[in-house]
Design a protein around this motif. Structure first.
Motif, PDB file in Angstrom:
ATOM      1  N   GLU A 179       0.821  -1.210   0.000  1.00  0.00           N
ATOM      2  CA  GLU A 179       0.000   0.000   0.000  1.00  0.00           C
ATOM      3  C   GLU A 179       0.856   1.261   0.000  1.00  0.00           C
ATOM      4  O   GLU A 179       0.500   2.263  -0.612  1.00  0.00           O
ATOM      5  N   ASN A 180       1.977   1.208   0.710  1.00  0.00           N
ATOM      6  CA  ASN A 180       2.838   2.382   0.829  1.00  0.00           C
ATOM      7  C   ASN A 180       4.294   1.960   0.694  1.00  0.00           C
ATOM      8  O   ASN A 180       4.980   1.710   1.683  1.00  0.00           O
ATOM      9  N   PRO A 181       4.789   1.859  -0.548  1.00  0.00           N
ATOM     10  CA  PRO A 181       6.168   1.397  -0.751  1.00  0.00           C
ATOM     11  C   PRO A 181       7.228   2.307  -0.136  1.00  0.00           C
ATOM     12  O   PRO A 181       8.383   1.891  -0.022  1.00  0.00           O
ATOM     13  N   ALA A 182       6.854   3.513   0.258  1.00  0.00           N
ATOM     14  CA  ALA A 182       7.826   4.427   0.862  1.00  0.00           C
ATOM     15  C   ALA A 182       7.861   4.317   2.381  1.00  0.00           C
ATOM     16  O   ALA A 182       8.543   5.107   3.046  1.00  0.00           O
ATOM     17  N   ASP A 183       7.157   3.337   2.950  1.00  0.00           N
ATOM     18  CA  ASP A 183       7.084   3.166   4.402  1.00  0.00           C
ATOM     19  C   ASP A 183       8.308   2.383   4.876  1.00  0.00           C
ATOM     20  O   ASP A 183       8.281   1.164   4.983  1.00  0.00           O
ATOM     21  N   ALA A 184       9.379   3.113   5.166  1.00  0.00           N
ATOM     22  CA  ALA A 184      10.638   2.462   5.546  1.00  0.00           C
ATOM     23  C   ALA A 184      10.486   1.652   6.830  1.00  0.00           C
ATOM     24  O   ALA A 184      11.099   0.569   6.969  1.00  0.00           O
ATOM     25  N   ALA A 185       9.681   2.148   7.773  1.00  0.00           N
ATOM     26  CA  ALA A 185       9.523   1.425   9.045  1.00  0.00           C
ATOM     27  C   ALA A 185       8.890   0.056   8.815  1.00  0.00           C
ATOM     28  O   ALA A 185       9.282  -0.937   9.445  1.00  0.00           O
ATOM     29  N   SER A 186       7.916  -0.016   7.921  1.00  0.00           N
ATOM     30  CA  SER A 186       7.283  -1.311   7.658  1.00  0.00           C
ATOM     31  C   SER A 186       8.219  -2.239   6.895  1.00  0.00           C
ATOM     32  O   SER A 186       8.223  -3.453   7.133  1.00  0.00           O
ATOM     33  N   TRP A 187       9.019  -1.699   5.983  1.00  0.00           N
ATOM     34  CA  TRP A 187      10.025  -2.535   5.313  1.00  0.00           C
ATOM     35  C   TRP A 187      10.993  -3.112   6.344  1.00  0.00           C
ATOM     36  O   TRP A 187      11.367  -4.291   6.279  1.00  0.00           O
TER      37      TRP A 187
END
Length: 616
Positions: A179-187
């Motif tokens: 949903e949000n490829p820019a979500d570094a924390a979730s990566w």
């Protein structure tokens, strides 16, 4: 219609117009209309609520609580009012009151995913992770597209991770980054979850995503470097960790990982300095102190290394790190000739390697009734197994032996050991009524502390001795320190001569061709019995520290061992005679690197000495 009713309706109309402007982002017009509505009706709930939401958006939670609280009092069953009151309470730091309001909102409108998502968020902050995960899942069940409540998948993933529910975490966080490829924390969270499940390649891929999103963040680059180290990608790991080190202030974790990578690459002096730095930054981190001791041991700084290990054993008694220190100290003791004490400490390997305890009772080394079989189980690498097979005939004097060995050793062991010794494989069932012992525990159990050689204790198929020189230049690249013990075939060019013919004693490496002038033949080797038969035809074996060195020694064949600086305990000077011959294998002569350093440089002198011996 009465004038009061007209006034109330006008106020409601103004409030609704304000709400429309608010939704469109025109907060100035919205505030004006809300205030005009309240001028006509000071108790207009939609206007009070709208002004309260504006206050919350402007960072004024106390004002928001007052306004939304009045609106909620006027409409106590209005779920959106209750929910936003919860948000205002949360912004003010009133966590429990916020939880109560959000819980009420879920009861007032069970179908609204926003209320369940908000409840999940405050429960996470309260540390009530099971409830947070349930609320997040409920929110996600209420919507077709979870992006309608952004952050909820990430929240569910965080809660699942904190609870150790790694498959659930992977599922939620995979959706969060989709949903949000820019979500570094979730990566990052997804990388940690994959790593916890043993999915090392997936963890690396996710850490690469974090590093790409945060290219100047030292923690992101250091995490990638640490994972590359775990995946044995040493050159990439070194580059990443050096960059992380340059980007920010020193951290114990980065210095420790950098030290370990340098250790594996053979840069021992710098590795020791980095690990010493890590130990200074985190003096209570027992694992780092053990690693520092290991670097000191590799540099032959035995007293300093022993102090490190002893400190961990004393200060962190009862922990796995203390067992690691005890085991490492045992290898130091064995390598410096203190065998009796070394074998006792060597038992710590069981805890370090995480061996599952057997249901069979342990053998104490005493004589057993012939009806009670003794199951001796191999452990660690093939070289270790070959070395310790010498103790089996002595154990057979005390018990009826069943020997569990890796498959590559079966044929060789059956051909070499007395027929009364039964050899089984790793998957074969345990013999009934047996007691057990670990193969590497036999020196302790049998009371034989000193190195000894019983003569050739492995037998190869008889073959004609030729003038061939057996050659083994590399081991398994999966071994963490393989870059220090192995070398490129091309680096052995000084051994080549017109009258010398070599044969490879290792699995074929199609990516390597012999250096110019070296005649090298290759044979298909099915198992170690085939390798032993080939060694038996050789007039000499030249090998690095792999199972081939042990096999050649156990066959009592003349061998030159090209040994890295420091290196394994069994090849150290206290395990050799005055001429450099192994006390474990008198036919094996050990040629050491003279100093630590990059493998490309420090092998040169060793290979020149080996070439001179071939010439002599």
């Amino acid at each position: 219609m009465s004038r009061d009713m007209e006034r109330l309706r006008a106020a409601q109309t103004l409030a609704e117009q304000g709400m429309a402007h608010h939704r469109q982002g025109d907060t100035i017009a919205a505030e004006r209309l809300y205030r005009e509505a309240l001028a006509l009706d000071p108790e207009a709930p939609d206007a009070l609520h709208g002004l309260g939401v504006l206050a919350l958006e402007r960072g004024l939670p106390a004002q928001a609580i007052a306004l939304i609280g009045r609106a909620s009092g006027l409409r106590p069953d209005h779920a959106l009012f209750t929910l936003n009151l919860g948000h205002a309470l949360l912004a003010r730091g009133h966590f429990e009151e916020a939880r109560a309001a959000m819980r009420a909102a879920t009861l007032q409108d069970p179908g609204d995913p926003r209320a369940h998502a908000a409840l999940a968020g405050v429960l996470e902050q309260l540390g009530r992770l099971d409830e947070a995960l349930t609320a997040a899942r409920t929110a996600l069940d209420r919507v077709i597209d979870s992006s309608a409540i952004p952050g909820t998948q990430a929240l569910a993933g965080r809660a699942a991770s904190a609870l150790g529910r790694w498959p659930d975490a992977v599922s939620a966080l995979s959706r969060a980054v989709a949903e949000n490829p820019a979500d570094a924390a979730s990566w990052h969270g997804l990388a940690v979850a994959h790593a916890a499940l043993g999915r090392s390649d997936e963890a690396e891929r996710c850490f690469r995503e974090v590093a790409a999103l945060l290219p100047d963040d030292p923690a992101a680059i250091a995490n990638l470097g640490g994972r590359l180290w775990e995946n044995n990608k040493l050159d990439e790991a070194l580059a990443a960790l050096r960059r992380a080190d340059a980007l920010g202030p020193p951290t114990a974790e980065t210095a420790s990982n950098l030290g370990l990578v340098l250790l594996a690459l053979g840069h021992l002096d710098e590795a020791e300095r980095r690990l010493a730095e890590a130990a200074r930054l985190a003096p209570d981190r027992a694992g780092i102190l053990v690693n520092h001791g290991t670097a000191l041991l590799e540099l032959n700084r035995f007293d300093d290394a022993e102090r490190c290990f002893a400190e961990v054993e004393h200060r962190h008694a009862g922990t796995l790190d203390a067992e690691r220190a005890r085991f490492n100290r045992a290898t130091l003791l064995l390598g410096t000739g203190r065998f009796a004490e070394g074998w006792a400490g060597f038992e710590a390997r069981h805890a370090v390697l995480g061996r599952s305890p057997s249901a069979l009772p342990s053998w104490d080394g005493g004589p057993l009734d012939p009806s009670v079989p003794l199951l001796i189980e191999a452990e660690q690498g093939l070289g270790d197994v070959i070395q310790f097979l010498r103790y089996v005939p002595e154990a057979m004097r005390r018990a009826s032996i069943v020997l569990r060995l890796p498959d590559p050793l079966h044929r060789l062991a059956r051909d070499s050991l007395p027929s009364e010794c039964r050899v089984i494989g790793p998957a074969d069932p345990e013999p009934g009524g047996a007691v057990r012992a670990a193969l590497l525990s036999l020196p302790l159990l049998l009371g034989i502390p000193e190195p000894f050689f019983p003569g050739a204790y492995l037998q190869a198929e008889p073959g004609r001795t030729t003038g061939l020189i057996g050659l083994c230049w590399s081991g398994s690249p999966a071994y963490r320190f393989d870059r220090r013990r192995s070398l490129p075939l091309a680096q052995l060019a000084p051994l080549a001569a017109a009258d010398r013919h070599f044969v490879a004693l290792q699995p074929d490496r199609l990516d390597e061709t012999p250096p110019e002038g070296m005649a090298l033949s290759r044979s298909a080797l099915r198992d170690l019995a085939d390798t032993a038969a080939l060694i038996a035809t050789c007039s000499l074996v030249v090998t690095v520290d792999t199972a081939v060195a042990h096999l050649a020694g156990a066959l009592d064949r003349p061998t030159l061992l090209l040994n890295r600086f420091g290196g394994d305990w069994r090849w150290r000077r206290a395990n050799r005679d005055a001429e450099g011959r192994s006390l474990w294998y008198p036919s094996v002569r050990v040629l050491d690197q003279d100093e630590p350093g990059s493998p490309e440089r420090v092998w040169i002198a060793v290979i020149e000495r080996a070439a001179a011996m071939l010439d002599g």
